[in-house]
Design an enzyme around this catalytic site. Structure first.
Site, PDB file in Angstrom:
ATOM      1  N   SER A 174       0.778  -1.328   0.084  1.00 26.51           N
ATOM      2  CA  SER A 174      -0.029   0.120  -0.600  1.00 26.51           C
ATOM      3  C   SER A 174       0.860   1.345  -0.178  1.00 26.51           C
ATOM      4  O   SER A 174       1.968   1.457  -1.000  1.00 26.51           O
ATOM      5  CB  SER A 174      -1.373  -0.222   0.960  1.00 26.51           C
ATOM      6  OG  SER A 174      -2.198   0.806   1.191  1.00 26.51           O
ATOM      7  N   ASP A 198      -9.787  -6.250  -3.011  1.00 23.29           N
ATOM      8  CA  ASP A 198      -9.577  -5.009  -2.196  1.00 23.29           C
ATOM      9  C   ASP A 198     -10.226  -3.728  -2.159  1.00 23.29           C
ATOM     10  O   ASP A 198     -10.738  -3.483  -3.039  1.00 23.29           O
ATOM     11  CB  ASP A 198      -7.887  -4.842  -2.486  1.00 23.29           C
ATOM     12  CG  ASP A 198      -7.330  -3.668  -1.804  1.00 23.29           C
ATOM     13  OD1 ASP A 198      -5.839  -3.921  -2.372  1.00 23.29           O
ATOM     14  OD2 ASP A 198      -8.239  -2.984  -0.981  1.00 23.29           O
ATOM     15  N   HIS A 241      -6.923  -6.257   1.251  1.00 21.50           N
ATOM     16  CA  HIS A 241      -6.202  -5.717   1.150  1.00 21.50           C
ATOM     17  C   HIS A 241      -4.563  -6.141   1.858  1.00 21.50           C
ATOM     18  O   HIS A 241      -3.838  -5.691   1.538  1.00 21.50           O
ATOM     19  CB  HIS A 241      -6.172  -4.125   1.736  1.00 21.50           C
ATOM     20  CG  HIS A 241      -5.246  -2.887   1.347  1.00 21.50           C
ATOM     21  ND1 HIS A 241      -4.676  -2.777   0.441  1.00 21.50           N
ATOM     22  CD2 HIS A 241      -4.200  -2.522   1.934  1.00 21.50           C
ATOM     23  CE1 HIS A 241      -4.058  -2.061   0.449  1.00 21.50           C
ATOM     24  NE2 HIS A 241      -3.650  -1.432   1.190  1.00 21.50           N
TER      25      HIS A 241
END
Ligand SMILES: O=C([O-])C(=O)/C=C/CC(=O)c1ccccc1
Length: 272
Positions: free
Chosen positions: A104, A222, A250
């Site tokens: 991320s 996600d 995620h």
């Protein structure tokens, strides 16, 4: 959960904390930017697998974990600052080339280092990576608007992981306690304020100039960074391949640590 024994190393004007396991080619694991995230909480499940084949180093980004959290009055928690920290960290370790595995915000940071210092990056793995314009979903909103309560931490974890994943009380407490340390709390508020104002995206032409061998890993479900962003990265990064995990949101490295580690390590060893 408790922090694994780590080390502090000077990186420019502040100290960076990291943990490491294993020997061999260096792989730096870069955590995501949710409240209370750090190398320990993001990568504890993967480290034993990585350590069998690599020197696995999990770093704490500035303002997170046990790295320094400079006063926001005198430090801008920008994406450039995290990129500069990671470059300084690689150089402080005396490493000439590393593989970067970024989750991320950690993906955006790893990508930024590949843009600025391709000489330092052998391989790049982007997992649920930020770095492209991303709509602010309810899940991303739970991260951006965290209220420093335990319930707020539960909302973050629920936003990140698949409903079949049940975080332990220990995992919730570990992250919440890190997030409410005064300096870390101020750093997180400043980090999220910067993200709300600037986003976490690079221009497409910046991404296209990255020629580093890249693996794009993404959870198909996600809710923070949609899987369509993975397809966009594959389009823009000419030297990239992809792996999409069904029934995964995620947190691929926490929801499926053995699968994520196997896919990533095989890529790093040139089998994919
Ligand atoms: O463990 C975590 O906190 C984690 O994986 C969080 C990911 C979300 C993230 O890094 C992010 C933060 C701000 C904007 C977009 C993405």
């Amino acid at each position: 959960m408790s922090s694994l024994p780590g080390t502090l190393i000077k990186t420019g004007e502040f100290q960076t904390h990291y943990i490491e396991q294993g020997a061999g080619e260096p792989v730096i694991l870069v955590h995501g930017g949710g409240a209370g995230a750090d190398g320990t909480s993001n990568w504890t499940g993967c480290l034993p697998f990585f350590a069998k084949r690599k020197r696995a180093i999990a770093v704490d980004l500035v303002g997170f974990g046990h790295s320094d959290a400079p006063d926001p009055a005198g430090f801008t928690y920008s994406q450039d600052a995290r990129n500069a920290q990671l470059i300084a960290f690689i150089e402080a370790l005396g490493l000439e080339k590393v593989s970067l595995v970024g989750n991320s915000m950690g993906g955006a940071t790893s990508l930024g280092v590949a843009m600025q210092r391709p000489d330092l990056v052998e391989n790049l793995v982007l997992m649920g990576s930020a770095g492209l314009p991303t709509p602010v979903s309810t899940s991303l909103g739970a991260i951006l608007n965290y209220d420093f309560t335990v319930d707020g931490m539960r909302r973050i974890i629920a936003a990140l992981a698949n409903p079949h994943f049940h975080a332990t009380e220990d995992q919730v407490r570990y992250r919440h306690e890190l997030s409410v340390q005064p300096a870390t709390r101020a750093a997180y508020a400043a980090t999220m304020a910067w993200v709300r104002e600037h986003g976490l995206e690079y221009r497409t032409e910046q991404i296209e100039q990255v020629k580093t061998r890249t693996l794009v890993v993404h959870g198909k479900d996600d809710q923070v960074v949609p899987v369509t962003q993975a397809y966009k990265f594959l389009e823009l990064l000419e030297n990239s391949s992809g792996y999409v995990i069904p029934n995964c949101r995620h947190w691929a490295m926490i929801e499926y640590p053995e699968l994520f580690s196997a896919v990533t390590l095989d890529f790093l060893d040139g089998y994919r």
